[in-house]
Design an enzyme around this catalytic site. Structure first.
Site, short mmCIF file in Angstrom:
data_model
loop_
_atom_site.label_atom_id
_atom_site.label_comp_id
_atom_site.label_asym_id
_atom_site.label_seq_id
_atom_site.Cartn_x
_atom_site.Cartn_y
_atom_site.Cartn_z
N ASP A 165 0.81 -1.22 0.00
CA ASP A 165 0.00 0.00 0.00
C ASP A 165 0.84 1.27 0.00
OD1 ASP A 165 -2.38 1.34 -0.18
OD2 ASP A 165 -2.77 1.35 1.97
N ASP B 134 -2.73 -5.05 -5.03
CA ASP B 134 -1.99 -3.79 -5.24
C ASP B 134 -0.49 -3.96 -5.42
OD1 ASP B 134 -4.28 -2.29 -5.16
OD2 ASP B 134 -3.97 -1.49 -3.17
N ASP C 212 -12.94 1.39 4.27
CA ASP C 212 -11.67 1.80 3.67
C ASP C 212 -10.92 2.79 4.57
OD1 ASP C 212 -12.12 0.34 1.27
OD2 ASP C 212 -13.40 1.94 0.53
#
Length: 368
Positions: free
Chosen positions: A160, A198, A347
């Site tokens: 991330d 990701d 989130d």
């Protein structure tokens, strides 16, 4: 995390992050439903015609003879194939909330439309000593039910890029060891592995050298997982249709070893429509090359209303759950619709990142 990213957020716990959902209801076919496959029975060949030069006179039936009877052509036989069912893990934040709040007026909707459907099981904390046993607990339970679990290893270093889901292994050597232990828990049955959301699409935050090292580690991870369990289907991060162009994403995936895997995944924790993702994933696969067997899986957990026009990714209002999880999409090169991100887990805007927020879950489950 960059606004364009998939916005994966997770909170590591001592036992790992578990997400679990159930079967399709309503107008669509249930996951695991028997579907007919038509195969044609072998029939006797018709007699060959006489050669054109034959002098054998034709045989004419007597006027008093009975009409000739012909044997009817056998009807096609119908074989049934069983579409595997996805596994629903009983331990998840949403399931815990529903059990603890039976009198909440939102509980029935959240339970029926979210908690009772199969979803991915996340392993988001770096705990090498226990990861094998925790993975084995899930795969063994799924195998006992004859179902397919969806597992998410999420411990790559610098995950991330320092955003809300920062964390993971301290370095790639430690990560490689963690993956080795993860693989020991897979068993020998069919399992879907969503390898590091990701990790590929967001790799631009790394230096060229660090990116190359990450991709080498991801390629190794795919080999290790497949060697440990030939029934493992490993998918690599393709971002989503609102992020990199297909050619650019395919180039990154190729560097990360995706051509040796089962395929790619897209839309994890994002909101792009299923139709857009199908078109995008096929373009990425075409650009990627590799075996024709490469396919894609799409996260449909929150894409029922598509992405917001303003590009918001952090718990945007007006979203809703998408298509139910299934391994029978009816779409070429699309292997599954999955719920990778558990609806209702924030989130980081409606609640702490990765925490279950009942108001958010209810909005997703009841929005039209």
């Amino acid at each position: 995390m960059l606004a364009v990213a998939s916005a994966v957020v997770a909170v590591g716990t001592a036992t790992g992050m578990f997400s679990a959902l159930g079967e399709e209801r309503g107008g669509e076919a249930a996951v695991g439903e028997d579907r007919p496959v038509v195969t044609h029975a072998r029939t006797s060949a018709a007699p060959a015609p006489a050669p054109s030069g034959s002098t054998t006179p034709p045989v004419r039936p007597s006027p008093s003879a009975s009409p000739r009877r012909t044997t009817p052509r056998p009807a096609p036989t119908v074989a049934k194939r069983r579409v595997p069912q996805l596994y629903r893990h009983p331990d998840s934040q949403v399931a815990d909330w529903v059990r603890a709040h039976p009198d909440d007026p939102r509980a029935a909707v959240i339970g029926d439309r979210i908690a009772d459907r199969p979803a991915a099981v996340w392993f988001a904390d770096f705990a090498p000593a226990t990861i094998a046993s925790r993975v084995r607990a899930v795969t063994s339970a799924a195998s006992a039910q004859g179902r397919v679990p969806v597992l998410v290893p999420y411990a790559i270093p610098d995950r991330d890029c320092g955003g809300a889901s920062q964390g993971g292994a301290p370095d790639l050597a430690a990560y490689d060891g963690w993956i080795d232990a993860f693989a020991r828990g897979l068993g020998s049955g069919e399992v879907i592995v969503i390898l590091e959301p990701d990790s590929v699409a967001q790799a631009d935050c790394l230096s060229a050298a660090d990116r190359a090292a990450r991709f080498a580690s991801l390629a190794r991870a795919g080999r290790v997982l497949k060697a440990a369990d030939p029934g493992a289907r490993v998918y690599y991060d393709a971002g989503h249709s609102g992020w990199h162009p297909p050619g650019r994403q395919a180039d990154l995936l190729r560097q990360a070893g995706a051509t040796a895997a089962a395929g790619i995944f897209s839309n994890v924790s994002n909101f792009q429509t299923t139709e857009d993702e199908i078109a995008y994933d096929r373009q990425v696969l075409d650009a990627l090359g590799g075996p024709a067997s490469l396919g894609a899986v799409i996260d449909t957990s929150r894409n029922g209303n598509g992405a917001p026009a303003n590009g918001a990714w952090c718990d945007p209002a007006g979203r809703r759950i998408g298509r139910a999880p299934t391994l029978d999409t009816g779409q070429a090169r699309i292997d599954a619709y999955l719920w990778v991100k558990l609806p209702g887990e924030s989130d980081g805007c409606k609640g702490a990142a990765g925490s279950f927020t009942p108001s958010y879950a209810y909005d997703l489950a009841s929005s039209s």
